[in-house]
Enzyme design. Structure first.
Site, mmCIF file in Angstrom:
data_model
loop_
_atom_site.group_PDB
_atom_site.id
_atom_site.type_symbol
_atom_site.label_atom_id
_atom_site.label_comp_id
_atom_site.label_asym_id
_atom_site.label_seq_id
_atom_site.Cartn_x
_atom_site.Cartn_y
_atom_site.Cartn_z
ATOM 1 C CE LYS A 192 60.979 38.682 50.143
ATOM 2 N NZ LYS A 192 61.241 37.261 50.530
ATOM 3 C CD GLU A 268 49.987 35.053 40.412
ATOM 4 O OE1 GLU A 268 48.951 34.788 41.072
ATOM 5 O OE2 GLU A 268 50.986 34.346 40.395
ATOM 6 C CB CYS A 302 48.057 31.254 42.733
ATOM 7 S SG CYS A 302 49.021 31.415 41.214
ATOM 8 C CD GLU A 399 45.529 30.804 46.994
ATOM 9 O OE1 GLU A 399 45.913 30.389 45.894
ATOM 10 O OE2 GLU A 399 46.185 31.620 47.665
#
Length: 514
Positions: A192, A268, A302, A399
């Site tokens: 997906k 992750e 990331c 982040e």
């Protein structure tokens, strides 16, 4: 003679590349519309214009993909290792032969510069080659049981059908990093992709089919309704594994859903990478590393450096050098050869980055460069440097996912480690020092799964990629990357000992008698 301007040539190539990509769902080796015929638009973040419409998969499509994966699993698991490896090697060769087309496709739907997109193609291809070689190295063990009455045979078998959920920031590398080990391990897959970047995944699926991947082994289900489409898969006992790359909040939700069927998971998740510059660091090298760690992928990674911790004695010199370098960056469409920094993925992300910067400046930070989005179309944000960032600022806890460097200072190694580890995340950290003892000591104490030592880049197909704490579970890449797709199976074989047993033998052995 070619009389077209470079922009006209790129526009024509872009049209051709988009036209060649399949726009449906891919199930059972066949491209078809979504079950209800629905579609959604994919846009170019450099101008906000629609590139094309793509099938919007439904829960029924997802279950059809699982039907296909479950049906193909038994025969696919019997395919010899060398054949699996050859499929991945052919896919590597095909991808490298078409790297310009794939690079342009990545740039069109994600925004990064063509130079960065070419680097992503090469990086993704290396996962295909690496795991193509690992396919023939899946091994096991054989040994005599402790009491000598049996043999212990341990084999490693494919987990089974997998759901692979990939993000938008690396639309080729992330699917390749999951698909390659799954293929090597004999698992069937449902991918997906992120709705912002489904085209590259579709192109990769078509390439793998051309390389010889059998029908049903890989399905692609693009959708804008991720929760509705994945929920029935996670509840279905035929699904055996979930691998997700994305934000920590979504990862937590998926882990909770996976608990109902005790589904094997790899996660992750988010990062909040500290970039530590010690007093003895080579500042020019540190600035080079900072440019890579901060601006690679437009900062939308990331593993991007998120918090800059710089020793107070060198903070101003480091900042001046970084500002000088950041100020030379040309912001523009990824297809523009003169541009080195493309747009953010969408207006929502640009607004979030701008809000973080504005909020930090309002709290007392100093804006050294950047900070003002340019006028015009597209989701651009300039390279930005902030100093005097308050310790409790939101920009230090979340982040950023944008080209913003937030600088704080420290006066001791202990303070730097305390501040660097003061986060729920633990994906990667960067450390610059010329002292070997300091490097090893601080490197061991940093609570992250990866450390870039005097290096602003850590991703490597031959190394285990992953984090600690709430940055994830499991590893991708390296010698252990294939383990995420394998189960250990132990057979206890009843074989009488080949030597006579006598009373007291154990006691003699315990005394060291031979």
């Amino acid at each position: 003679m070619d009389t077209l301007a470079p922009s006209q040539r790129v526009a024509e190539r872009a049209h051709d590349v988009i036209e060649q990509v399949e726009k449906g769902v891919f199930i059972g080796g066949r491209w078809r519309p979504a079950e209800n015929g629905g579609t959604f638009p994919v846009e170019d973040p450099a101008n906000g214009l629609r590139l094309c419409e793509v099938a919007d998969a439904t829960p029924a499509d997802a279950l059809a993909a699982l039907d296909s994966a479950a049906a193909a699993q038994r025969t696919w698991a019997a395919v010899p290792p060398r054949r699996r490896g050859n499929i991945l090697r052919r896919a590597y060769d095909l991808l490298m032969a078409r790297r310009e087309e794939f690079a342009l496709l990545i740039t069109l739907e994600m925004g990064k510069s063509l130079a960065e997109s070419r680097a992503e193609v090469a990086y993704a291809a290396e996962y295909l080659r690496w795991f193509g070689e690992e396919a023939v190295r899946i091994d096991g063990t054989w040994k005599v049981s402790e009491d000598g009455t049996a043999r212990v045979l341990v084999t490693r078998r494919p987990v089974g059908p997998c759901l692979l959920i990939t993000p938008w920031n690396a639309p080729l590398a992330m699917p390749a990093r999951k698909i390659a080990p799954a293929v090597a391990a004999d698992c069937t897959m449902i991918v997906k992709p992120a709705p912002q970047t489904p085209l590259t995944s579709a192109a990769l699926a078509a390439l793998l089919a051309e390389a010889g991947l059998p029908d049903g082994v890989l399905s692609i289900i693009p959708t804008t309704r991720a929760a509705a489409v994945t929920e029935p898969l996670l509840r279905d006992g035929r699904l055996r594994k979930l691998s997700f790359t994305g934000s920590t909040p979504v990862g937590r939700l998926l882990l909770a859903q996976a608990a109902d069927t005790v589904l094997r998971t790899s996660m992750e998740l988010g990062g909040n990478a500290p970039f530590i510059v010690c007093q003895d660091a080579d500042l020019d090298a540190a600035v080079d590393g900072a440019m890579t760690a901060k601006l690679r992928n437009i900062g939308e990674a990331c593993i991007a450096a998120n918090r800059f911790h710089v020793h107070a004695d060198v903070a101003e010199e480091f900042t001046e050098k970084l500002v000088a370098r950041m100020s030379t960056i040309t912001v523009g469409a990824g297809t523009d050869p003169a541009a080195t920094l493309g747009p953010l993925i969408d207006e929502r992300q640009r607004r979030r980055v701008a809000d973080l910067v504005d909020e930090t400046v309002a709290a007392g930070a100093r804006l050294r460069t950047g900070g003002s989005p340019p006028d015009g179309h597209g989701y651009f944000y300039p390279p930005t440097v902030l100093t005097g960032v308050p310790a409790d600022a939101r920009i230090t806890r979340e982040e950023i996912f944008g080209p913003v460097a937030a600088i704080q200072t420290f006066t001791s190694d202990e303070e730097a480690l305390r501040d660097a580890n003061d986060t729920e995340f633990g994906l990667v950290s960067y450390l610059y020092t010329r002292d070997l003892n300091r490097a090893l000591s601080m490197g061991e104490q940093l609570e992250t799964g990866m450390v870039g030592l005097n290096r602003g880049y850590v991703s490597d197909p031959s190394a285990p990629f992953g984090g600690m704490k709430q940055s994830g579970i499991g590893r991708e890449g390296g010698n252990t990357g294939i383990d995420e797709y394998l189960e250990q199976k132990y057979l206890a074989i009843d074989i009488p000992a080949p030597w006579p047993q006598s009373p007291g033998a154990d006691a003699s052995a315990a005394k060291g008698v031979r």
